[in-house]
Design a protein around this motif. Structure first.
Motif, PDB file in Angstrom:
ATOM      1  N   PRO A  49       0.813  -1.224   0.000  1.00 42.20           N
ATOM      2  CA  PRO A  49       0.000   0.000   0.000  1.00 42.20           C
ATOM      3  C   PRO A  49       0.844   1.270   0.000  1.00 42.20           C
ATOM      4  CG  PRO A  49      -0.858  -1.583   1.588  1.00 42.20           C
ATOM      5  CD  PRO A  49       0.442  -2.125   1.110  1.00 42.20           C
ATOM      6  N   ILE A  50       1.954   1.231   0.707  1.00 42.22           N
ATOM      7  CA  ILE A  50       2.823   2.418   0.752  1.00 42.22           C
ATOM      8  C   ILE A  50       3.375   2.726  -0.625  1.00 42.22           C
ATOM      9  CG2 ILE A  50       4.900   3.399   1.763  1.00 42.22           C
ATOM     10  CD1 ILE A  50       2.617   3.092   3.725  1.00 42.22           C
ATOM     11  N   ASP A  51       3.783   1.670  -1.347  1.00 43.53           N
ATOM     12  CA  ASP A  51       4.334   1.878  -2.694  1.00 43.53           C
ATOM     13  C   ASP A  51       3.266   2.419  -3.638  1.00 43.53           C
ATOM     14  OD1 ASP A  51       6.466   1.511  -4.726  1.00 43.53           O
ATOM     15  OD2 ASP A  51       5.033   0.065  -5.554  1.00 43.53           O
ATOM     16  N   THR A  52       2.033   1.904  -3.513  1.00 41.24           N
ATOM     17  CA  THR A  52       0.946   2.377  -4.372  1.00 41.24           C
ATOM     18  C   THR A  52       0.615   3.841  -4.094  1.00 41.24           C
ATOM     19  OG1 THR A  52       0.010   0.143  -4.438  1.00 41.24           O
ATOM     20  CG2 THR A  52      -1.429   1.961  -5.080  1.00 41.24           C
ATOM     21  N   LEU A  53       0.540   4.204  -2.810  1.00 41.01           N
ATOM     22  CA  LEU A  53       0.263   5.600  -2.459  1.00 41.01           C
ATOM     23  C   LEU A  53       1.375   6.526  -2.942  1.00 41.01           C
ATOM     24  CD1 LEU A  53      -1.129   5.151   1.167  1.00 41.01           C
ATOM     25  CD2 LEU A  53      -2.417   5.748  -0.883  1.00 41.01           C
ATOM     26  N   LYS A  54       2.610   6.044  -2.883  1.00 43.06           N
ATOM     27  CA  LYS A  54       3.731   6.852  -3.376  1.00 43.06           C
ATOM     28  C   LYS A  54       3.597   7.079  -4.871  1.00 43.06           C
ATOM     29  CE  LYS A  54       8.777   6.877  -3.797  1.00 43.06           C
ATOM     30  NZ  LYS A  54      10.032   6.126  -3.524  1.00 43.06           N
ATOM     31  N   ARG A  55       3.217   6.030  -5.609  1.00 41.71           N
ATOM     32  CA  ARG A  55       3.062   6.171  -7.060  1.00 41.71           C
ATOM     33  C   ARG A  55       1.905   7.105  -7.411  1.00 41.71           C
ATOM     34  NH1 ARG A  55       2.570   0.437  -9.753  1.00 41.71           N
ATOM     35  NH2 ARG A  55       2.415   1.793 -11.591  1.00 41.71           N
ATOM     36  N   ILE A  56       0.872   7.159  -6.556  1.00 45.30           N
ATOM     37  CA  ILE A  56      -0.289   7.991  -6.860  1.00 45.30           C
ATOM     38  C   ILE A  56      -0.040   9.453  -6.529  1.00 45.30           C
ATOM     39  CG2 ILE A  56      -2.696   8.458  -6.227  1.00 45.30           C
ATOM     40  CD1 ILE A  56      -3.097   5.472  -5.870  1.00 45.30           C
ATOM     41  N   PHE A  57       0.545   9.726  -5.362  1.00 49.88           N
ATOM     42  CA  PHE A  57       0.586  11.102  -4.867  1.00 49.88           C
ATOM     43  C   PHE A  57       1.976  11.738  -4.869  1.00 49.88           C
ATOM     44  CE2 PHE A  57      -3.132   9.205  -2.688  1.00 49.88           C
ATOM     45  CZ  PHE A  57      -4.108  10.049  -3.190  1.00 49.88           C
ATOM     46  N   ILE A  58       3.022  10.962  -4.967  1.00 46.19           N
ATOM     47  CA  ILE A  58       4.368  11.536  -4.892  1.00 46.19           C
ATOM     48  C   ILE A  58       5.038  11.580  -6.256  1.00 46.19           C
ATOM     49  CG2 ILE A  58       6.639  11.361  -3.812  1.00 46.19           C
ATOM     50  CD1 ILE A  58       4.366  12.037  -1.883  1.00 46.19           C
ATOM     51  N   VAL A  59       5.051  10.429  -6.949  1.00 43.05           N
ATOM     52  CA  VAL A  59       5.754  10.341  -8.233  1.00 43.05           C
ATOM     53  C   VAL A  59       5.239  11.353  -9.249  1.00 43.05           C
ATOM     54  CG1 VAL A  59       6.277   8.821 -10.191  1.00 43.05           C
ATOM     55  CG2 VAL A  59       6.384   7.938  -7.846  1.00 43.05           C
TER      56      VAL A  59
END
Length: 266
Positions: A49-59
């Motif tokens: 989940p952390i990786d998915t949230l990073k891809r959605i909101f950070i990348v």
């Protein structure tokens, strides 16, 4: 010192206590049955989940390749806003006669017809209207405008009817008593009282229609919903993040602007 009278609430009747107990027991039983019969197994995912949230909101914010796509999705969002605005413009006008018909004080014995029309419209979600109009007129913004306008008539007409029912009828009676026609009584006695609240409700409905237009693109009714659902199906979380950021920013700006305008009107 003046005597103060205290009102003592009557004790709750035994029948009322028994009804509350029965309802509580039934609800408790339903919750227990639901808890033991519902499958709570959650399928795992290869991505955390952390990786998915990073891809959605950070990348999308730090990667230049994705930031360069913002103008494209802003264009889709502007199309979504245009769909909402066009649908609202139609609904805000057509809801007025239906609202007058549905009001008790002006619709009189025919008000049940207006209420039946509004209830029937509100019972159908705008997504169903969008599917119907996509099948009727084809995919594109035109179907979205029709779906938004029809669905908005149901809610605006109900709000308009409530506003009309709360007007001061003394002005209307005075115009009629002085020899004015029914149309003149409506134009000079009713409309000046209801137009500010009509406008306020229409602006508030515009916020809702913008959010609804975002979803209608899923079924091919134009706007930013189509690329959003496509990116979701492809698990392209960076593009999902780009679209969500654009949607959140524009919806927030519209909310602030409409709130400011409503405060000035009412």
């Amino acid at each position: 010192m003046k005597n103060q009278k205290f009102r003592i609430n009557p004790p709750m009747k035994k029948k009322t206590k028994l009804r509350i107990l029965i309802v509580t027991l039934i609800l408790s039983a339903l919750y227990v049955v639901a808890a033991f019969t519902t499958n709570f197994n959650v399928r795992g995912s290869a991505a955390s989940p952390i990786d998915t949230l990073k891809r959605i909101f950070i990348v999308p914010l730090i990667d230049g390749d994705y930031r360069s796509q913002f103008p494209e999705y802003i264009g889709y969002m502007m199309e979504t806003i245009a769909i909402a605005f066009a649908g609202l413009a139609i609904a805000a006008i057509l809801a007025i006669p239906v609202g007058f018909l549905a009001s008790r004080n002006l619709g009189k014995r025919f008000n049940y017809i207006g209420k039946a029309i509004l209830n029937a419209i509100r019972a159908i979600p705008e997504l169903i209207f969008a599917i119907i109009f996509v099948a009727a007129v084809g995919m594109g913004p035109y179907a979205g405008v029709l779906a938004i306008s029809i669905n908005s008539i149901g809610m605006l007409g109900k709000l308009y009817a409530e506003v009309i029912e709360s007007i001061d009828t003394s002005n209307v009676d005075a115009i009629k008593a002085s020899g004015g026609s029914r149309i003149q009584a409506m134009w000079y006695g009713v409309l000046p009282q209801v137009l500010p609240e009509f406008t306020s409700y229409a602006i508030y409905r515009f916020e809702i229609d913008v959010r609804a237009s975002t979803v209608l693109g899923i079924v091919g009714a134009g706007g930013i919903g189509a690329p959003l659902i496509l990116a979701t199906y492809q698990r392209a979380w960076e593009e999902v993040g780009l679209i969500l950021i654009v949607v959140v920013v524009f919806v927030s700006l519209i909310d602030l602007l409409s709130g400011y305008i409503r405060n000035k009107i009412v």
